[in-house]
Design an enzyme around this catalytic site. Structure first.
Site, PDB file in Angstrom:
ATOM      1  N   PRO A 192       0.846  -1.198   0.000  1.00 10.74           N
ATOM      2  CA  PRO A 192       0.000   0.000   0.000  1.00 10.74           C
ATOM      3  C   PRO A 192       0.877   1.243   0.000  1.00 10.74           C
ATOM      4  O   PRO A 192       1.799   1.356   0.801  1.00 10.74           O
ATOM      5  CB  PRO A 192      -0.775  -0.127   1.317  1.00 10.74           C
ATOM      6  CG  PRO A 192       0.128  -0.923   2.210  1.00 10.74           C
ATOM      7  CD  PRO A 192       0.871  -1.870   1.307  1.00 10.74           C
ATOM      8  N   GLN A 241      -6.531  -1.506   3.195  1.00 14.24           N
ATOM      9  CA  GLN A 241      -5.838  -1.088   4.405  1.00 14.24           C
ATOM     10  C   GLN A 241      -6.519   0.133   5.017  1.00 14.24           C
ATOM     11  O   GLN A 241      -6.804   1.107   4.329  1.00 14.24           O
ATOM     12  CB  GLN A 241      -4.377  -0.745   4.127  1.00 14.24           C
ATOM     13  CG  GLN A 241      -3.603  -0.458   5.414  1.00 14.24           C
ATOM     14  CD  GLN A 241      -2.172  -0.040   5.180  1.00 14.24           C
ATOM     15  OE1 GLN A 241      -1.911   1.107   4.853  1.00 14.24           O
ATOM     16  NE2 GLN A 241      -1.246  -0.984   5.353  1.00 14.24           N
ATOM     17  N   CYS A 289       2.599   3.473   9.201  1.00 10.76           N
ATOM     18  CA  CYS A 289       2.811   4.687   8.406  1.00 10.76           C
ATOM     19  C   CYS A 289       3.719   5.658   9.164  1.00 10.76           C
ATOM     20  O   CYS A 289       3.420   6.032  10.303  1.00 10.76           O
ATOM     21  CB  CYS A 289       1.484   5.363   8.078  1.00 10.76           C
ATOM     22  SG  CYS A 289       1.693   6.890   7.123  1.00 10.76           S
ATOM     23  N   LYS A 345       0.133  -4.348   9.313  1.00  9.11           N
ATOM     24  CA  LYS A 345       1.446  -3.958   8.805  1.00  9.11           C
ATOM     25  C   LYS A 345       2.148  -3.094   9.838  1.00  9.11           C
ATOM     26  O   LYS A 345       1.600  -2.103  10.319  1.00  9.11           O
ATOM     27  CB  LYS A 345       1.332  -3.203   7.482  1.00  9.11           C
ATOM     28  CG  LYS A 345       2.706  -2.969   6.850  1.00  9.11           C
ATOM     29  CD  LYS A 345       2.641  -2.323   5.488  1.00  9.11           C
ATOM     30  CE  LYS A 345       4.072  -2.242   4.924  1.00  9.11           C
ATOM     31  NZ  LYS A 345       4.161  -1.311   3.784  1.00  9.11           N
ATOM     32  N   ASP A 383      13.369  -2.519   0.706  1.00  5.46           N
ATOM     33  CA  ASP A 383      14.588  -2.674  -0.099  1.00  5.46           C
ATOM     34  C   ASP A 383      14.553  -3.846  -1.072  1.00  5.46           C
ATOM     35  O   ASP A 383      15.613  -4.387  -1.434  1.00  5.46           O
ATOM     36  CB  ASP A 383      15.829  -2.792   0.790  1.00  5.46           C
ATOM     37  CG  ASP A 383      16.230  -1.449   1.402  1.00  5.46           C
ATOM     38  OD1 ASP A 383      15.603  -0.433   1.055  1.00  5.46           O
ATOM     39  OD2 ASP A 383      17.156  -1.428   2.228  1.00  5.46           O
ATOM     40  N   GLY A 385       7.059  -2.313  -2.910  1.00  6.79           N
ATOM     41  CA  GLY A 385       6.438  -1.003  -3.020  1.00  6.79           C
ATOM     42  C   GLY A 385       6.971  -0.195  -4.178  1.00  6.79           C
ATOM     43  O   GLY A 385       6.581  -0.378  -5.328  1.00  6.79           O
ATOM     44  N   ARG A 386       7.914   0.707  -3.885  1.00 13.70           N
ATOM     45  CA  ARG A 386       8.374   1.671  -4.887  1.00 13.70           C
ATOM     46  C   ARG A 386       8.927   1.014  -6.144  1.00 13.70           C
ATOM     47  O   ARG A 386       8.745   1.538  -7.251  1.00 13.70           O
ATOM     48  CB  ARG A 386       9.429   2.582  -4.244  1.00 13.70           C
ATOM     49  CG  ARG A 386       8.868   3.525  -3.205  1.00 13.70           C
ATOM     50  CD  ARG A 386       9.967   4.207  -2.407  1.00 13.70           C
ATOM     51  NE  ARG A 386      10.663   3.268  -1.530  1.00 13.70           N
ATOM     52  CZ  ARG A 386      11.742   3.568  -0.817  1.00 13.70           C
ATOM     53  NH1 ARG A 386      12.271   4.788  -0.921  1.00 13.70           N
ATOM     54  NH2 ARG A 386      12.305   2.685  -0.022  1.00 13.70           N
TER      55      ARG A 386
END
Length: 333
Positions: free
Chosen positions: A17, A72, A102, A141, A204, A226-227
């Site tokens: 997310p 989420q 977050c 999470k 990572d 993610g990214r």
């Protein structure tokens, strides 16, 4: 295969997310490329959802092709979180995920997200109230802790597990680290050693090889990306190919162009407001053209564009020029 509660996923690879990034168009694109077993929404404020705030209820919209979908939510009042979770279940989500990681300062100032990592009793109450309202799997999470000297994730994880969590995702950084520094995968292994539910590692995984290395080094049951998935939506199928011992390749310019066209169409269809559309498209184009010759110049041009027709025309021209240039190059001897 990864089993979370009574849900069996076809792949143990999961799209993370990400606020402003993992909207419905992005999730549909990721699912269409294959290799991803689960996609997760941007986090939704429980208060915004319960108060019917348009920006939050919009995040709950999804297309059936995104399933299985995890939604989420983020909140701090046990009863209100439970009410929002029930709405998520009624909306057809396959999983409800609680955000306790977050690192945004704005979010944490409100006592939400990673701020909960320092409030074990409140976490217990939230988990207990929410679990009581759900029939679908409930996941959580986490981050390592708020700061390096207060890595509370192991105790928080045990509370979540005791109160009915079906899986735990750990982003192996503290909240204070935000997204800087290195993720500490040794802590994912530490969680795996004490947990009786599936552990999903996050942080990572930048290349296909990283996902396999994370599993090998930590023993985690799943990998959340993610990214890297925004920069390279093909990464899930590339990881799958690498795991199977088959060849994988970087997408061609034509594949990049066609995917960007499709993604652009989905964004335009999904967002009724021009401002929201342009914001999402610029985020999308930034990732899709990163590292390509002339990409920075294109992005500067598009920052001044006020028409969707002109925007799509500029994208086509950009890729056509790259494709033509590549075809003019002599073949490797």
């Amino acid at each position: 295969m990864l089993k979370i509660g009574n849900l069996s996923l076809t792949s143990s690879l999961i799209l993370a997310p990400m606020e402003g990034l993992t909207d419905s168009p992005t999730r549909r694109i990721i699912r269409s490329l294959g290799g991803c077993g689960l996609v997760v929404t941007e986090f939704i404020s429980t208060e915004g959802l319960l108060r019917n705030v348009p920006s939050e209820t919009k995040k709950l919209e999804y297309d059936p092709e995104e399933q299985p979908l995890a939604v989420q939510i983020a909140g701090k009042e046990p009863g209100r979180v439970a009410d929002a979770a029930a709405m998520v279940q009624d909306a057809g989500a396959a999983i409800c995920d609680l955000n306790m990681g977050c690192p945004s300062r704005k979010v944490m100032r409100n006592g939400v997200g990673a701020a909960l990592l320092d409030q074990p009793e409140l976490v217990r109450q939230i988990m207990r109230a929410t679990r009581a309202r759900l029939n679908i799997p409930l996941t959580v999470k986490l981050r390592l802790g708020v700061a390096c000297k207060s890595r509370t994730f192991l105790s928080i994880a045990k509370i979540c597990e005791a109160e009915g969590a079906d899986a735990i995702t750990l982003h192996a950084r503290t909240a204070r680290q935000q997204y800087g520094g290195d993720a500490d995968w040794t802590e994912i292994r530490a969680l795996k050693e004490i947990a009786d539910v599936p552990v999903i590692g996050n942080g990572d995984v930048l290349r296909p090889e990283d996902a396999l290395r994370m599993v090998e080094e930590t023993g985690c049951d799943g990998v959340m990306i993610g990214r890297a998935a925004i920069a390279n939506p093909w990464i899930f199928q590339q990881i799958t190919a690498l795991s199977d011992g088959t060849l994988w390749k970087e997408p061609s310019l034509i594949e990049r162009r066609d995917l960007l066209r499709r993604h652009t169409e989905l964004v335009i269809d999904h967002y009724p407001v021009d401002g929201a559309r342009f914001h999402q498209l610029r985020v999308l184009i930034r990732s899709a053209t990163h590292g390509l010759p002339g990409g920075r110049h294109l992005r500067r041009q598009l920052s001044l564009v006020g028409s969707f027709d002109v925007l799509t025309k500029r994208i086509d021209e950009f890729f056509e020029a790259l494709i033509t240039s590549a075809s003019d190059q002599p073949p490797h001897q």
